[in-house]
Design a protein around this motif. Structure first.
Motif, PDB file in Angstrom:
ATOM      1  N   GLY A   1     -11.115  11.771  -2.144  1.00 61.94           N
ATOM      2  CA  GLY A   1     -11.779  13.040  -1.851  1.00 61.94           C
ATOM      3  C   GLY A   1     -10.979  14.260  -2.262  1.00 61.94           C
ATOM      4  N   GLY A   2      -9.719  14.064  -2.632  1.00 60.91           N
ATOM      5  CA  GLY A   2      -8.896  15.200  -3.046  1.00 60.91           C
ATOM      6  C   GLY A   2      -8.156  15.882  -1.924  1.00 60.91           C
ATOM      7  N   ASP A   3      -8.226  15.331  -0.718  1.00 64.34           N
ATOM      8  CA  ASP A   3      -7.492  15.921   0.401  1.00 64.34           C
ATOM      9  C   ASP A   3      -6.018  15.547   0.366  1.00 64.34           C
ATOM     10  N   ALA A   4      -5.649  14.540  -0.415  1.00 61.05           N
ATOM     11  CA  ALA A   4      -4.255  14.154  -0.597  1.00 61.05           C
ATOM     12  C   ALA A   4      -4.037  13.848  -2.072  1.00 61.05           C
ATOM     13  N   ASP A   5      -2.863  14.210  -2.571  1.00 62.67           N
ATOM     14  CA  ASP A   5      -2.546  13.952  -3.978  1.00 62.67           C
ATOM     15  C   ASP A   5      -2.068  12.521  -4.189  1.00 62.67           C
ATOM     16  N   PHE A   6      -1.356  12.005  -3.200  1.00 62.93           N
ATOM     17  CA  PHE A   6      -0.854  10.634  -3.246  1.00 62.93           C
ATOM     18  C   PHE A   6      -1.126   9.994  -1.890  1.00 62.93           C
ATOM     19  N   GLY A   7      -1.137   8.672  -1.855  1.00 66.60           N
ATOM     20  CA  GLY A   7      -1.348   7.988  -0.589  1.00 66.60           C
ATOM     21  C   GLY A   7      -0.687   6.632  -0.576  1.00 66.60           C
ATOM     22  N   PHE A   8      -0.266   6.215   0.609  1.00 66.30           N
ATOM     23  CA  PHE A   8       0.258   4.864   0.789  1.00 66.30           C
ATOM     24  C   PHE A   8      -0.781   4.014   1.505  1.00 66.30           C
ATOM     25  N   ALA A   9      -0.991   2.800   0.985  1.00 70.06           N
ATOM     26  CA  ALA A   9      -1.851   1.828   1.659  1.00 70.06           C
ATOM     27  C   ALA A   9      -1.402   0.433   1.240  1.00 70.06           C
ATOM     28  N   THR A  10      -1.887  -0.553   1.968  1.00 71.93           N
ATOM     29  CA  THR A  10      -1.569  -1.926   1.592  1.00 71.93           C
ATOM     30  C   THR A  10      -2.419  -2.315   0.375  1.00 71.93           C
ATOM     31  N   TYR A  11      -1.920  -3.266  -0.405  1.00 73.01           N
ATOM     32  CA  TYR A  11      -2.606  -3.645  -1.635  1.00 73.01           C
ATOM     33  C   TYR A  11      -3.990  -4.265  -1.411  1.00 73.01           C
ATOM     34  N   PRO A  12      -4.206  -5.066  -0.358  1.00 71.84           N
ATOM     35  CA  PRO A  12      -5.570  -5.544  -0.140  1.00 71.84           C
ATOM     36  C   PRO A  12      -6.578  -4.409   0.010  1.00 71.84           C
ATOM     37  N   VAL A  13      -6.191  -3.339   0.697  1.00 77.21           N
ATOM     38  CA  VAL A  13      -7.076  -2.186   0.868  1.00 77.21           C
ATOM     39  C   VAL A  13      -7.351  -1.526  -0.476  1.00 77.21           C
ATOM     40  N   MET A  14      -6.311  -1.360  -1.278  1.00 76.00           N
ATOM     41  CA  MET A  14      -6.478  -0.710  -2.581  1.00 76.00           C
ATOM     42  C   MET A  14      -7.369  -1.522  -3.511  1.00 76.00           C
ATOM     43  N   VAL A  15      -7.136  -2.820  -3.552  1.00 73.94           N
ATOM     44  CA  VAL A  15      -7.927  -3.689  -4.428  1.00 73.94           C
ATOM     45  C   VAL A  15      -9.407  -3.642  -4.047  1.00 73.94           C
ATOM     46  N   GLN A  16      -9.675  -3.741  -2.754  1.00 81.88           N
ATOM     47  CA  GLN A  16     -11.068  -3.734  -2.308  1.00 81.88           C
ATOM     48  C   GLN A  16     -11.729  -2.376  -2.529  1.00 81.88           C
ATOM     49  N   ALA A  17     -10.949  -1.297  -2.405  1.00 83.47           N
ATOM     50  CA  ALA A  17     -11.489   0.034  -2.690  1.00 83.47           C
ATOM     51  C   ALA A  17     -11.839   0.174  -4.160  1.00 83.47           C
ATOM     52  N   GLN A  18     -10.983  -0.360  -5.022  1.00 88.79           N
ATOM     53  CA  GLN A  18     -11.244  -0.296  -6.457  1.00 88.79           C
ATOM     54  C   GLN A  18     -12.503  -1.084  -6.816  1.00 88.79           C
ATOM     55  N   LEU A  19     -12.674  -2.240  -6.209  1.00 86.57           N
ATOM     56  CA  LEU A  19     -13.872  -3.039  -6.462  1.00 86.57           C
ATOM     57  C   LEU A  19     -15.125  -2.334  -5.945  1.00 86.57           C
ATOM     58  N   LYS A  20     -15.033  -1.713  -4.792  1.00 88.18           N
ATOM     59  CA  LYS A  20     -16.194  -1.027  -4.226  1.00 88.18           C
ATOM     60  C   LYS A  20     -16.563   0.206  -5.036  1.00 88.18           C
ATOM     61  N   GLY A  21     -15.552   0.816  -5.678  1.00 85.14           N
ATOM     62  CA  GLY A  21     -15.826   2.002  -6.487  1.00 85.14           C
ATOM     63  C   GLY A  21     -16.653   1.707  -7.715  1.00 85.14           C
ATOM     64  N   LYS A  22     -16.593   0.478  -8.208  1.00 86.68           N
ATOM     65  CA  LYS A  22     -17.399   0.025  -9.353  1.00 86.68           C
ATOM     66  C   LYS A  22     -17.306   0.977 -10.542  1.00 86.68           C
ATOM     67  N   GLY A  23     -16.090   1.456 -10.809  1.00 83.67           N
ATOM     68  CA  GLY A  23     -15.883   2.319 -11.960  1.00 83.67           C
ATOM     69  C   GLY A  23     -16.170   3.782 -11.711  1.00 83.67           C
ATOM     70  N   GLN A  24     -16.782   4.116 -10.587  1.00 78.63           N
ATOM     71  CA  GLN A  24     -17.082   5.514 -10.272  1.00 78.63           C
ATOM     72  C   GLN A  24     -15.842   6.255  -9.782  1.00 78.63           C
TER      73      GLN A  24
END
Length: 345
Positions: A104-127
């Motif tokens: 959303g642009g409220d943070a420039d960088f963020g820390f998260a666990t890799y399972p969360v990141m991977v699933q977010a990338q898949l849910k984004g579907k390229g968007q």
């Protein structure tokens, strides 16, 4: 070895107060697997025209935990300042909240666990496109444990078949670690009765018999051992999962890595310096002090905490173990190549 302290049992109410004090700012490396991709404004406080970086004032969203200890050290020791960055660290309650802030642009960088990141990338579907800009932490022995009451008859991973086991959330390194440990013991992990419970409530429920076992990560492992004398059935982050990547720092390609490449490189240099120092005895002490200063870890607990390792490179082969594990346990529906997500400096 983990520190084990005997002594009389502590009341459930007192234990819950203790865990709540820590949970108010410290969250385990394993978090909920879903991602609410919320919108937000892009407040881009630009640096001066002659600055080395395109954007000097940056926000970093994190889940306060042992994983981000070097980040606090980097800020305290002026590593970001030396790179021309004025850093504000913002605490978030979960990985999905961090992802939402970054997208959303409220943070420039963020820390998260890799399972969360991977699933977010898949849910984004390229968007939406997340980029991993730096590795943060990797598993080491003694940093996690599946624990039971001291007087429990459960002694091995095989004994956990059909039992009530508490994790903070499903689809994370927590339940995957438990399942991997049981599979190694040739036990049927499909029989587990999973209970999703916050860390503040796990130990009282364990002592009351409401659950049979619980997955803990530091600093909760050490707290549970010190305050209640629980017994460790097995350590999930050993054997097949020893050294597996846990979490990292990400940024949005659209909002950060494409438009502020010098800022990203400066962030990477500051983090790398802190990660390198964390491998030294003095650096480890600095990380533990940072946990006292920023994560409500008690000063008497900090010296005996077991920290994860803090990698200085983002190795695609090592990180690929995470989505492969997600696929292995049917958390994601297809093989995921993590290499395109990684932005090296």
């Amino acid at each position: 070895m983990m520190v084990r302290h005997g002594g009389s049992a502590v009341s459930g109410r007192r234990l819950r107060r203790l865990f709540l004090a820590v949970t108010s700012t410290v969250t385990v490396l394993t978090l909920t697997s879903g991602c609410g991709l919320l919108g937000g404004s892009d407040s881009s406080n630009q640096g001066s025209a002659d600055s080395k970086v395109e954007k000097s004032k940056i926000k970093i969203a994190i889940i306060p935990s042992t994983d981000v200890g070097p980040l606090w050290v980097a800020k305290k020791n002026g590593y970001f300042t030396a790179e021309g960055l004025d850093v504000e660290i913002v605490n978030k309650p979960s990985g999905p909240d961090v992802v939402s802030a970054v997208i959303g642009g409220d943070a420039d960088f963020g820390f998260a666990t890799y399972p969360v990141m991977v699933q977010a990338q898949l849910k984004g579907k390229g968007q939406t496109n997340l980029k991993i800009v730096a590795d943060a932490s990797a598993a080491k022995p003694d940093t996690t444990a599946v624990v039971v009451r001291k007087d429990s008859p459960l002694k091995s991973a095989a004994d956990l078949q059909g039992k009530k086991i508490a994790v903070t959330a499903r689809g994370t390194m927590a339940d995957m670690g438990v399942m991997a440990g049981m599979r190694a013991a040739k036990a049927d992990y499909s029989t587990i009765d999973w209970k999703q419970i916050g860390f503040a409530d796990m130990l009282p429920k364990l002592q009351s018999g409401e659950i049979d076992a619980a997955f803990f990560a530091e600093p909760f492992v050490t707290i549970a051992q010190a305050q209640a004398g629980v017994s460790t059935v097995f350590q999930p982050m050993t054997g097949p999962l020893d050294g597996i990547a846990l979490g990292g720092y990400m940024a949005s390609e659209e909002k950060t890595t494409k438009v502020h490449p010098k800022t990203v490189a400066a962030f990477q240099r500051a983090i790398k310096k802190a990660q390198e120092e964390a491998a030294t005895p003095a650096g480890e002490n600095a990380v533990k002090q940072a946990l006292v200063d920023n994560a409500n870890v008690k000063p008497d607990i900090a010296p005996v905490l077991h920290l994860p390792s803090y990698p200085v490179t983002t190795d695609p082969t090592r990180l690929q173990r995470v989505p492969d594990l997600l696929l292995e346990f049917n958390v994601i529906p297809q093989r995921f190549d993590i290499k395109p997500m990684i932005l090296t400096n």
